[in-house]
Scaffold this motif. Structure first.
Motif, short mmCIF file in Angstrom:
data_model
loop_
_atom_site.label_atom_id
_atom_site.label_comp_id
_atom_site.label_asym_id
_atom_site.label_seq_id
_atom_site.Cartn_x
_atom_site.Cartn_y
_atom_site.Cartn_z
N HIS A 64 -10.76 -34.16 5.97
CA HIS A 64 -10.42 -32.99 6.39
C HIS A 64 -10.39 -32.06 5.59
N GLN A 65 -10.48 -32.23 4.17
CA GLN A 65 -10.61 -31.35 3.11
C GLN A 65 -12.15 -30.91 3.05
N ALA A 66 -13.07 -31.74 3.44
CA ALA A 66 -14.48 -31.44 3.39
C ALA A 66 -14.71 -30.85 4.51
N LEU A 67 -14.03 -31.08 5.75
CA LEU A 67 -14.43 -30.21 6.87
C LEU A 67 -13.76 -28.91 7.03
N SER A 68 -12.65 -28.39 6.11
CA SER A 68 -11.96 -27.29 6.26
C SER A 68 -12.98 -26.33 5.88
N PRO A 69 -13.93 -26.09 5.01
CA PRO A 69 -14.59 -24.82 5.07
C PRO A 69 -15.47 -24.61 6.11
N ILE A 70 -15.96 -25.53 6.97
CA ILE A 70 -16.62 -25.34 8.13
C ILE A 70 -15.59 -24.23 9.15
N SER A 71 -14.26 -24.34 9.10
CA SER A 71 -13.57 -23.47 9.87
C SER A 71 -13.58 -22.18 9.41
N LYS A 72 -14.02 -22.03 8.11
CA LYS A 72 -14.18 -20.52 7.75
C LYS A 72 -15.32 -19.79 7.97
N GLN A 73 -16.28 -20.60 8.56
CA GLN A 73 -17.60 -19.89 9.03
C GLN A 73 -17.63 -19.78 10.44
N LEU A 74 -16.41 -19.96 11.36
CA LEU A 74 -16.47 -19.73 12.80
C LEU A 74 -16.62 -18.03 12.62
N GLY A 75 -17.47 -17.57 13.55
CA GLY A 75 -17.94 -16.20 13.79
C GLY A 75 -18.98 -15.63 12.75
N ARG A 76 -19.24 -16.47 11.84
CA ARG A 76 -20.34 -16.17 10.97
C ARG A 76 -21.41 -16.80 11.27
N SER A 77 -21.42 -17.91 11.86
CA SER A 77 -22.70 -19.09 11.94
C SER A 77 -22.46 -19.56 13.75
N SER A 78 -23.68 -19.76 14.07
CA SER A 78 -23.78 -20.20 15.34
C SER A 78 -23.17 -21.45 15.71
N LEU A 79 -22.73 -21.88 16.99
CA LEU A 79 -21.99 -23.01 17.25
C LEU A 79 -22.93 -24.13 16.76
N ARG A 80 -24.19 -24.15 16.99
CA ARG A 80 -25.33 -25.22 16.91
C ARG A 80 -25.19 -25.56 15.39
N LYS A 81 -25.21 -24.44 14.31
CA LYS A 81 -25.02 -24.68 12.97
C LYS A 81 -23.91 -25.02 12.40
N LEU A 82 -22.77 -24.68 12.89
CA LEU A 82 -21.58 -25.29 12.61
C LEU A 82 -21.55 -26.91 12.85
N VAL A 83 -21.84 -27.26 14.24
CA VAL A 83 -21.80 -28.62 14.41
C VAL A 83 -22.79 -29.47 13.71
#
Length: 464
Positions: A377-396
């Protein structure tokens, strides 16, 4: 066209248009009145289902002189509907037609009875199959030793798991069917067994006798009864162990240890070197949803692990290399469809009679209650901060990379760096594992510096 003799119950005289001019009934149908049919088209009084058949018979008679036999449900003026089989013939002077019909009510009733009898037979067949299935389940799951023996030659027809264990021991997995039952009894007890079976054949019952079975000569009380099965007579033999009789090669402290193991709240299994179950406790039976110990003994543990065959192979590989395994995570799939998250700790025995001790702990509640602060969960938490800055494809794509890196690292730690075991845990080939180790820096210079190969040289890296 072939014809068959007709004993007419209904005779209709028709004109060329199919209108009824005269109607006559046989004495067997004298109770019905057909005066209301006169002057009406036959097709109009034949009902919705019969009108097409009537028109076809009239057309056939006009064209070829005679029609085929056809059955219609003829409605009489009284409202009664009777199945009648008609044929229609053209009169010689072509002044009209005559239709003769036979009452098929008795045949229809007989046909209905035949269908009902067939359905009853089919229901009885499935009831018999259900009873046979229940008998098989009860027979195999019974904790008491039971055998079915032919009364003609005393050869074993069936034996449940408890009976096999009584003869071969808990490690035995042989099939007793076809073997001479008397030959399995200790030589000193064979005459008594034969005498008891003779009395059972003559009287239907006899007093129990003491017999010794199996390689350890364990003592049992044997009682029998006579039954008829498949046009032959069989003995149903039931064995009750003598609790006071000592068992060879089993000390008192071993019995105490077995009792303690049976009361452990976590599942415990003793395996042989091939992973076949040789002893279980009640907690393990609850996990795999099996009703009795004999039903589990003799089966592979891999039958119930999350990935059949793969998880057991990984566990045995780790045991052969390190002699013990802790916190091996997998799932247990029960016989009734249940699935439980578990952790396995195991140790490989060192004595000549090699056993593997496996302790299985239910961790589903722990996993359900895990907090959000774990490593993944800690490793994935920075991904949430990229919401709105990166495309869904890149986030996934980034999330998949982080999850993959996390499980590769966890598999390395769990296998203590052994790459062969790591590849088996992840379900990868060794080439694919090496590619991921290099991608995430888990090579010998990075986070995977503690990793050890399985003894091969550099040329082994290309093997799958």
């Amino acid at each position: 066209m072939t014809t068959k003799p007709v004993h007419a119950d209904v005779t209709l005289l028709l004109d060329m248009e199919g209108v009824i001019r005269e109607a006559t009934l046989s004495p067997a149908m004298a109770a019905e009145s057909v005066d209301g049919w006169l002057g009406r088209r036959w097709s109009d009084i034949a009902g919705n289902d019969g009108s097409d058949k009537v028109r076809r018979m009239v057309d056939d008679a006009r064209r070829s002189g005679i029609s085929a036999f056809r059955q219609i449900n003829q409605t009489f003026p009284s409202g009664v509907e009777i199945p009648i089989e008609f044929t229609t013939m053209l009169l010689g002077d072509r002044s009209g037609m005559i239709a003769v019909g036979k009452n098929m009510q008795a045949v229809t009733e007989l046909h209905s009875r035949l269908i009902a009898a067939q359905q009853a037979m089919e229901r009885d067949y499935w009831r018999l199959r259900e009873l046979e299935t229940r008998y098989r389940l009860v027979f195999d799951a019974a904790a008491d030793a039971v055998m079915v023996v032919s009364a003609a030659d005393l050869r074993i027809i069936e034996a449940n798991r408890a009976a096999i264990n009584a003869v071969s021991g808990e490690r035995g997995n042989e099939d007793l069917a076809g073997r001479d039952f008397v030959a399995l009894v200790a030589a000193a007890d064979r005459d008594a067994v034969r005498d008891m079976l003779v009395r059972v054949r003559e009287r239907g019952t006899a007093l129990s006798v003491l017999v010794h079975l199996g390689r350890h000569g364990r003592a049992w009380m044997l009682r029998g009864s006579l039954m008829s099965s498949e046009r032959r007579q069989v003995f149903l033999l039931h064995f009750t162990p003598l609790t006071t009789a000592p068992v060879v090669d089993e000390a008192d402290d071993d019995a105490v240890l077995r009792g303690l193991i049976d009361r452990i709240p976590d599942g415990f299994v003793a395996l042989d070197a091939a992973g076949v179950v040789r002893h279980v406790n009640q907690a393990f039976l609850d996990l795999v949803q099996v009703g009795s110990k004999p039903a589990a003994i003799g089966r592979s543990l891999g039958r119930w692990l999350g990935r059949p065959g793969a998880d057991l192979a990984s566990l045995l590989t780790l045991l052969r290399r390190f002699k013990s395994v802790r916190l091996f995570q997998t799932t247990i799939r029960g016989e009734l469809g249940g699935e439980t998250e578990v952790e396995i700790s195991a140790v490989d025995g060192d004595d000549e009679d090699k056993y593997i001790g496996v302790l299985i702990r239910n961790v589903s509640r722990r996993l359900d209650g895990a907090d959000d602060g774990d490593a993944l969960h800690q490793a994935l938490s920075p991904i949430s901060k990229q919401l709105g800055r990166s495309s869904l494809r890149k986030l996934v794509k980034n999330a998949v990379s982080i999850v993959e890196q996390h499980y590769v690292k966890e598999a390395l730690e769990r296998s203590k760096g052994n790459r062969t075991a790591t590849a088996e845990l992840l379900g990868l080939s060794r080439q694919s594992l090496y590619a991921k180790l290099n991608r995430y820096g888990f090579d010998e210079k990075g986070a995977g510096s503690a990793a050890v190969d399985d003894g091969g040289d550099a040329s082994d890296d290309t093997e799958d």
